[in-house]
Design an enzyme around this catalytic site. Structure first.
Site, short mmCIF file in Angstrom:
data_model
loop_
_atom_site.label_atom_id
_atom_site.label_comp_id
_atom_site.label_asym_id
_atom_site.label_seq_id
_atom_site.Cartn_x
_atom_site.Cartn_y
_atom_site.Cartn_z
N LYS A 80 0.85 -1.19 0.00
CA LYS A 80 0.00 0.00 0.00
C LYS A 80 0.88 1.23 0.00
O LYS A 80 1.97 1.23 0.58
CB LYS A 80 -0.86 0.00 1.27
N GLY A 179 -20.55 7.00 4.57
CA GLY A 179 -19.65 7.39 3.49
C GLY A 179 -20.24 7.05 2.13
O GLY A 179 -20.36 5.88 1.78
N VAL A 180 -20.62 8.09 1.36
CA VAL A 180 -21.16 7.85 0.02
C VAL A 180 -20.21 8.45 -1.02
O VAL A 180 -20.59 9.26 -1.86
CB VAL A 180 -22.61 8.36 -0.15
N GLY A 181 -18.95 8.03 -0.94
CA GLY A 181 -17.95 8.39 -1.95
C GLY A 181 -18.09 7.42 -3.11
O GLY A 181 -19.20 6.99 -3.46
N VAL A 183 -17.33 4.13 -3.62
CA VAL A 183 -17.95 2.83 -3.36
C VAL A 183 -19.36 3.00 -2.77
O VAL A 183 -20.32 2.37 -3.23
CB VAL A 183 -17.07 1.99 -2.39
P1 NAD Z 1 -13.97 7.93 -1.33
O1 NAD Z 1 -12.97 8.90 -0.82
O2 NAD Z 1 -14.53 8.12 -2.69
O3 NAD Z 1 -15.20 7.87 -0.31
C1 NAD Z 1 -15.06 7.93 1.06
C2 NAD Z 1 -16.20 8.83 1.56
O4 NAD Z 1 -16.22 8.80 2.99
C3 NAD Z 1 -16.01 10.30 1.13
O5 NAD Z 1 -17.18 10.76 0.49
C4 NAD Z 1 -15.73 11.02 2.45
O6 NAD Z 1 -16.23 12.34 2.46
C5 NAD Z 1 -16.48 10.12 3.43
N1 NAD Z 1 -16.05 10.25 4.83
C6 NAD Z 1 -14.81 10.43 5.31
N2 NAD Z 1 -14.84 10.49 6.65
C7 NAD Z 1 -16.13 10.35 7.01
C8 NAD Z 1 -16.81 10.31 8.26
N3 NAD Z 1 -16.16 10.47 9.42
N4 NAD Z 1 -18.14 10.13 8.25
C9 NAD Z 1 -18.81 9.98 7.09
N5 NAD Z 1 -18.23 10.01 5.90
C10 NAD Z 1 -16.91 10.19 5.85
O7 NAD Z 1 -13.34 6.48 -1.16
P2 NAD Z 1 -13.86 5.11 -1.78
O8 NAD Z 1 -13.04 4.78 -2.96
O9 NAD Z 1 -15.35 5.12 -1.90
O10 NAD Z 1 -13.44 4.11 -0.61
C11 NAD Z 1 -14.21 4.01 0.59
C12 NAD Z 1 -13.59 2.94 1.49
O11 NAD Z 1 -13.56 1.70 0.79
C13 NAD Z 1 -12.14 3.20 1.90
O12 NAD Z 1 -11.93 2.67 3.19
C14 NAD Z 1 -11.33 2.42 0.88
O13 NAD Z 1 -10.07 2.08 1.37
C15 NAD Z 1 -12.23 1.21 0.72
N6 NAD Z 1 -12.07 0.50 -0.55
C16 NAD Z 1 -12.28 1.13 -1.72
C17 NAD Z 1 -12.16 0.41 -2.91
C18 NAD Z 1 -12.44 1.05 -4.24
O14 NAD Z 1 -12.57 0.30 -5.22
N7 NAD Z 1 -12.56 2.35 -4.32
C19 NAD Z 1 -11.81 -0.95 -2.88
C20 NAD Z 1 -11.63 -1.57 -1.66
C21 NAD Z 1 -11.76 -0.84 -0.49
#
Ligand code: NAD
Length: 358
Positions: A80, A179-181, A183
């Site tokens: 990582k 968290g609605v990023g 994923v």
């Molecule tokens: P992202 O940054 O797009 O989304 C994360 C969201 O969480 C953001 O919208 C952020 O504003 C929100 N957030 C942060 N702190 C917060 C809190 N305290 N309360 C509420 N919301 C909060 O990231 P992502 O790509 O969607 O990934 C999300 C998680 O999934 C991470 O832990 C990442 O490591 C894991 N993950 C992602 C993938 C992928 O394909 N993107 C794959 C495996 C694991």
């Protein structure tokens, strides 16, 4: 505590720190294991409060990648990268070119991809300076954004967990998403289409509003998501969502989400089990994204185009593995994360022994 005494360091093959004065890049690349193949795992950009905090995160995440890649039956080890900085204000092309040089210096022992705060567009800059980058767009082997595939695996995992714990399908079930990023938003769309009711939160109000408008989700403040009346809690933000403070507040029967390192520590995983909640191990349920990335690494190595059918076969097999973990947990009366960790460690040490014997 020094690096070598840190419990998170245990088992790591190498940890690399890079500083580039011109771009301001400060990054750490942790390589946990290359027993099954080159280490692969995304790059996270986050305003860590200290270098120690960044290091701790890199170490925890890289070990989780070894487990994740082994569980998904990929010929990849775990690693990582973390970049210390604010992804909203400090991203520049030269920063990612410097990051690419750092990846290149690790000499093919580590392949990078996107994670929190890093997009495929950022990685296109890193690609100018390193070969070891996947999760891109715009070339034949490219796999694009892995988030939809991650969300698909989490969606199938939630359906499995609900079937097992509540003996019903997703129609009418309430899911609380933290968290609605990338994923979380795809997951919300899939759950909504399957008839689930949603409670959502995020610190990003724009993302929250967009998802709520599309899905009719109820919006709550970040701190209130742990108290939501919901059958499923889906952590999709950062790590450590399940801890001693939040666990007593959760009403959910199923904990299943996309975030990495959802359990603050192993003891809390046992407490989840003793509370009668079904926890779907994070690095199993969220393995879809790395499978997608692995599809790109595989295509590059073979000089072929990206093959979505290979990804679907691996994802379907991963969901069977998840089902097997839940079976073993039930029959052996053990927490799901302990069963999963044991299987992952056995797969990694098996590969290391095979490599040593070769
Ligand atoms: P992202 O940054 O797009 O989304 C994360 C969201 O969480 C953001 O919208 C952020 O504003 C929100 N957030 C942060 N702190 C917060 C809190 N305290 N309360 C509420 N919301 C909060 O990231 P992502 O790509 O969607 O990934 C999300 C998680 O999934 C991470 O832990 C990442 O490591 C894991 N993950 C992602 C993938 C992928 O394909 N993107 C794959 C495996 C694991």
């Amino acid at each position: 505590m020094t690096l070598f005494d840190s419990p998170a360091f245990e088992g790591h093959e190498g940890v690399h720190a890079f500083f580039d004065e011109k771009s301001g890049l400060k990054c750490i690349i942790a390589v946990h294991s290359t027993a099954r193949g080159p280490a692969a795992g995304g790059c996270r950009m986050w305003p860590f409060p200290s270098a120690d905090a960044a290091l701790e995160d890199a170490l925890r995440l890289s070990r989780a990648m070894s487990y994740k890649n082994a569980m998904a039956d990929l010929d990849l080890g775990g690693g990582k990268a973390v970049i210390i900085g604010d992804s909203r204000t400090q991203k520049t092309p030269v920063l990612f070119e410097a990051f690419g040089r750092a990846v290149e210096e690790v000499g093919g022992k580590y392949w990078t991809a996107e994670d929190v705060g890093v997009s495929p567009a950022d990685l296109m800059h890193a690609r100018k300076t390193t070969r070891y980058v996947a999760g891109l767009t715009g070339h034949d082997a490219a796999s694009g954004d892995p988030s939809p595939v991650t969300a698909e695996g989490v969606f199938r995992g939630i359906a499995l967990g609900v079937r097992r714990a509540l003996n019903r399908d997703l129609d009418g079930v309430t899911v609380a998403i933290q968290g609605v990023g990338h994923v979380g938003a795809y997951l919300a769309d899939k759950l909504h289409a399957a008839g689930a009711k949603l409670v959502i939160t995020d610190v990003n109000e724009e993302a929250l509003r967009e998802v709520a408008e599309r899905t009719g989700a109820r919006v709550v403040a970040p701190g209130a998501i742990f108290d939501a009346e919901a059958e499923v809690f889906a952590p999709c933000a950062l790590g450590g969502a399940i801890n001693a403070d939040t666990l007593p507040r959760l009403r959910a029967k199923v904990i299943a989400g996309g975030a990495n390192n959802q359990l603050a520590d192993l003891e809390i995983g046992r407490a989840v089990y003793e509370h009668g909640m079904l926890y779907l191990p994070d690095y199993v349920i969220n393995g879809g994204g790395i499978i997608n990335v692995a599809g790109e690494i595989r295509a590059i190595a073979r000089g072929e185009a990206f093959d979505p059918a290979w990804v679907e076969t691996k994802l379907a097999r991963l969901m069977q593995t998840l089902d097997e973990i839940l079976d073993l947990s039930k029959t052996e009366h053990r927490p799901t994360h302990e069963v999963a960790n044991e299987i992952a460690k056995a797969r990694i040490s098996g590969a290391a022994e095979k490599r040593a014997a070769a």
